[in-house]
Motif scaffolding. Structure first.
Motif, PDB file in Angstrom:
ATOM      1  N   ARG A   1       0.821  -1.206   0.000  1.00  0.00           N
ATOM      2  CA  ARG A   1       0.000   0.000   0.000  1.00  0.00           C
ATOM      3  C   ARG A   1       0.861   1.264   0.000  1.00  0.00           C
TER       4      ARG A   1
ATOM      5  N   LEU B   1      -1.279   4.402  -1.437  1.00  0.00           N
ATOM      6  CA  LEU B   1      -2.524   4.430  -0.672  1.00  0.00           C
ATOM      7  C   LEU B   1      -2.245   4.767   0.785  1.00  0.00           C
TER       8      LEU B   1
ATOM      9  N   MET C   1      -3.062  -1.932 -10.027  1.00  0.00           N
ATOM     10  CA  MET C   1      -3.194  -2.728  -8.807  1.00  0.00           C
ATOM     11  C   MET C   1      -4.378  -3.672  -8.885  1.00  0.00           C
TER      12      MET C   1
ATOM     13  N   PHE D   1      -6.685  -5.817  -6.256  1.00  0.00           N
ATOM     14  CA  PHE D   1      -6.960  -5.902  -4.825  1.00  0.00           C
ATOM     15  C   PHE D   1      -7.423  -7.302  -4.448  1.00  0.00           C
TER      16      PHE D   1
ATOM     17  N   SER E   1      -9.942  -8.160  -2.696  1.00  0.00           N
ATOM     18  CA  SER E   1     -11.384  -8.322  -2.902  1.00  0.00           C
ATOM     19  C   SER E   1     -11.782  -7.919  -4.321  1.00  0.00           C
TER      20      SER E   1
ATOM     21  N   ALA F   1     -12.182  -5.312  -5.805  1.00  0.00           N
ATOM     22  CA  ALA F   1     -12.618  -3.918  -5.861  1.00  0.00           C
ATOM     23  C   ALA F   1     -13.237  -3.557  -7.200  1.00  0.00           C
ATOM     24  N   LEU F   2     -14.114  -4.423  -7.700  1.00  0.00           N
ATOM     25  CA  LEU F   2     -14.830  -4.092  -8.935  1.00  0.00           C
ATOM     26  C   LEU F   2     -15.989  -3.172  -8.584  1.00  0.00           C
ATOM     27  N   PHE F   3     -16.335  -2.284  -9.525  1.00  0.00           N
ATOM     28  CA  PHE F   3     -17.448  -1.375  -9.283  1.00  0.00           C
ATOM     29  C   PHE F   3     -18.747  -2.125  -9.584  1.00  0.00           C
ATOM     30  N   PRO F   4     -19.575  -2.366  -8.565  1.00  0.00           N
ATOM     31  CA  PRO F   4     -20.721  -3.271  -8.752  1.00  0.00           C
ATOM     32  C   PRO F   4     -21.766  -2.739  -9.721  1.00  0.00           C
ATOM     33  N   HIS F   5     -21.807  -1.405  -9.920  1.00  0.00           N
ATOM     34  CA  HIS F   5     -22.853  -0.838 -10.755  1.00  0.00           C
ATOM     35  C   HIS F   5     -22.430  -0.710 -12.208  1.00  0.00           C
TER      36      HIS F   5
ATOM     37  N   ARG G   1      -8.391  -5.014 -15.808  1.00  0.00           N
ATOM     38  CA  ARG G   1      -8.359  -3.595 -15.450  1.00  0.00           C
ATOM     39  C   ARG G   1      -6.925  -3.151 -15.161  1.00  0.00           C
TER      40      ARG G   1
ATOM     41  N   LEU H   1     -13.101   0.483  -2.968  1.00  0.00           N
ATOM     42  CA  LEU H   1     -13.559   0.991  -4.266  1.00  0.00           C
ATOM     43  C   LEU H   1     -12.970   2.375  -4.528  1.00  0.00           C
TER      44      LEU H   1
ATOM     45  N   HIS I   1     -29.019   1.338  -9.303  1.00  0.00           N
ATOM     46  CA  HIS I   1     -28.373   0.031  -9.153  1.00  0.00           C
ATOM     47  C   HIS I   1     -28.648  -0.516  -7.764  1.00  0.00           C
TER      48      HIS I   1
END
Lengths: 375, 302
Positions: A54, A59, A86, A88, A90, A92-96, A153, B196, B300
């Motif tokens: 990080r 970060l 980077m 991550f 988890s 860190a995908l944007f769910p929307h 990504r 995020l 969403h």
């Protein structure tokens, strides 16, 4: 001094420290990495490997020390200007956003023209095998597919350095092995400099060019996987690598040299080694019927292709583990003889560091032909 | 025990059914008596004349609605309510979001700030109205003192003059509502994984870009919920008007609900009040449906 003088290193950290209140997460980390190399930050949880990543990403701000990436001092730059991508833990995908929008998120934010964006999206998606899923939402994907989106990504940014924070820890074992190979292949194909955090030594050994083993915020050993296995620099490194890890036993003074407690007749090291620690890899010990270190079976663990035996030395209490091929279910208490290998490792009791000038040929009494109990 | 089981069959089942109805009864009686029946009765009554003395109510069709259409006060009230809703809804939502973003960040005294913003929600509207009566007091009220100090203005009768009264009422409503909506936004913001934002930062997104493309869309469901509630409150929250202005001066702060109260319980024209209520219900239904259709499609849900 700092800029043009190290054009060969993709990553160069000098005495990087990170303080969280009273605790030092990083206690002076220095390391270098060549462009295109696969660097694994390895260590138990809480060792500071994720913090180091990080700090590399920007970060977290380092409390002190300098960070040079691709020959540029980036210590005070925000993540976006460090020339990194980077992945991550988890993902860190944007769910929307759809898969395609997720992949090109950074390109859009950076104002890359639409045509260029589309071309790079196509390339990246093809590289990770996502071409048919571009319209899906992350929630409609399996864990492995989400992992691929995160990879795409990172790739699409075309940053020279890619950071990965335990990217495979959420996948099942089979998929993990598959992704391990894929990530390694991708890294070599794109000539990325990869910094990869993991606590899984198998991942580290199989993927890395350079393993940085960490403990308590400092670098324990920085070496190639082969070197790390063959010449662990510290007792911690010795016990962290290998399945099962190296057995460590304490040497005591005996007649004619240093011996193990309970086996006085078997000199293993020169007299001055008494009080230090002896390390032996379980896979290098051979069971013998006739000669060798006297021991008794204290337990057997059958793992399928092999059996790990715990052997108590002589009349003492110290235990050496022995890895033998196949099933070798010896009952507890069975007397055995252990033939130790030529290459023994010696570690200083006080500092834990490897003692280098150790004459390993002292182990010669045990080098005759083997006569194994288990076949 | 054995006898009950032996009789079994239809008697047992009947008893179960009876029990079920008995269990349901308290809630159902309350719901029917105070929600379903009044709602239906209101619609029914809106097509009849108001019974007066010896004259019972008689069916007059849509005449009540025709009276409303010719009533200039009705149109004024409708206009007032539209301004009131258009002003309070976006402002209270915007302020709520801004406050939530502010107290969600790394600032000192975060807990105290959050509590301070939430206090107006805890206070009863009557108390709030009295508080603001003092704020708005001409000459020595808080607002006048501040405007004098800052701009050198003279005394202003904020709730007594037609130009400022409605704005003053909107101000109170926004002050009361924003803190409540902030709590929802705060909860939603904290449900967004910080990773995020880190990913967006690594990808080179500016703070504004991240807010627009990541934070705001992920707050979508919350915004929809808050917007529906804000719109309903825009027609429903009139307690402070009753306390502070009674719809005056000269109907400048009269809204649909205060007008319904006046028509129904001061002029006792209950049939016309019924018709007004139906109009209000229709407006609310239409607005809620429109919101779900327009915003819901682009929201969403996780």
């Amino acid at each position: 001094m700092s800029f043009a003088s190290h054009p060969d290193d993709a990553i160069r950290l000098a005495d990087v420290r990170k303080q969280f209140g009273d605790t030092a997460a990083l206690a002076g980390v220095s390391l270098k990495a060549k462009p295109g190399s696969f660097v694994v930050l390895l260590g138990p949880s809480g060792c500071g490997k994720s913090t180091l990543l990080r700090v590399l990403a920007g970060l977290e701000q380092a409390t002190s020390g300098t960070i040079e990436l691709s020959g540029r001092d980036v210590s005070r730059l925000p993540p976006a200007q460090r020339g990194i991508s980077m992945v991550f833990q988890s993902y860190a995908l944007f769910p929307h956003l759809s898969v395609a929008e997720n992949i090109v998120f950074g390109l859009k934010a950076r104002g890359v023209p639409a045509a260029d964006r589309a071309a790079r999206l196509k390339d990246a998606a093809a590289l990770v095998g996502l071409g048919h899923l571009l319209e899906r939402r992350p929630s409609q994907l399996s864990g492995g597919q989400q992992q691929r989106v995160a990879l795409a990504r990172a790739i699409v940014a075309q940053a020279p350095i890619c950071l990965m924070d335990e990217p495979l820890s959420n996948l099942d074992a089979k998929l993990r092995n598959e992704m391990r190979r894929e990530i390694r292949a991708l890294q070599q194909r794109l000539k990325l400099t990869m910094v990869y955090v993991t606590h899984d030594q198998a991942e580290a050994m199989s993927m890395a060019d350079q393993v940085v083993l960490m403990r308590d915020g400092h670098v324990e050993q920085d070496a190639s996987p082969a070197e790390l296995y063959a010449r662990p620099a510290t007792r911690f490194a010795a016990t962290f690598i290998g399945t099962p890890p190296m057995s460590l036993v304490r040497l005591t003074a005996g007649e004619g040299g240093a011996v193990l407690e309970g086996a006085p007749g078997h000199v293993l090291a020169p007299a001055q080694a008494a009080g230090q620690w002896l390390g032996v890899r379980p896979e290098e010990i051979v069971l013998s019927d006739a000669e060798g270190l006297p021991a008794g079976i204290a337990g057997a663990e059958f793992l399928g292709g092999e059996t790990v035996l715990s052997c108590v030395i002589g009349t003492g209490t110290q235990v050496l583990q022995v890895r033998v091929p196949g099933l070798c279910a010896l009952p507890v208490g069975t007397p055995v003889r252990l033939r130790l290998p030529q290459t023994l490792h010696l570690f200083d009791d006080a500092t834990g560091r490897r003692i280098e000038d150790f004459p390993s040929n002292l182990a010669s009494p045990f080098s005759s032909k083997d006569n194994a109990t288990c076949r | 025990m054995a006898r009950a089981a032996g009789i079994g069959g239809s008697f047992g089942r009947e008893r179960t059914t009876l029990h079920a109805w008995l269990m349901l009864a308290p809630a159902m009686i309350l719901l029917v008596a105070f929600t379903h029946y009044p709602a239906l009765a209101t619609i029914w009554h809106s097509f009849f004349s108001t019974p007066k003395g010896a004259r019972p109510a008689r069916f007059i069709g849509a005449e009540n609605y025709a009276v409303l259409a010719d009533d200039p006060v009705f149109w004024l009230v409708l206009k007032n309510n539209l301004i009131y809703a258009l002003g309070t809804v976006p402002l209270s939502i915007g302020i709520a979001l801004a406050m939530a973003l502010w107290v969600n960040g790394r600032i000192r005294g975060k807990a105290a700030m959050r509590m301070a913003y939430f206090v107006p929600t805890v206070l009863p509207m009557i108390a709030v109205a009295n508080l603001w009566l003092f704020f708005y007091t001409p000459d020595y009220g808080l607002i006048d003192r501040m405007t004098r100090l800052l701009f050198g203005w003279g005394p202003t009768n904020w709730i007594g003059s037609q130009e400022t009264a409605l704005g003053a009422m909107m101000m109170v409503a926004i002050w009361k509502e924003a803190g409540f909506f902030m709590i929802f936004y705060l909860a939603a913001l904290q449900a967004i994984p910080p990773v995020l934002h880190e990913a967006a930062a690594v990808e080179g997104a500016s703070r504004f870009y991240t807010f627009r493309r990541v934070t705001l869309p992920l707050l979508g469901p919350t915004t929809l919920f808050i917007a529906v509630n804000a719109v309903i409150n825009g027609f429903r929250l009139v307690d402070h008007i009753i306390v502070m202005t009674h719809g005056g001066p000269d109907n400048a702060t009269a809204l649909l609900l205060t007008y319904i109260y006046d028509v129904g319980f001061r002029y006792w024209d209950t049939a016309l009040a019924s018709a007004l209520t139906v109009v209000l219900l229709l407006i609310l239904c239409l607005l809620a449906a429109a919101q779900f259709l327009l915003m819901g499609r682009r929201t969403h849900y996780r």
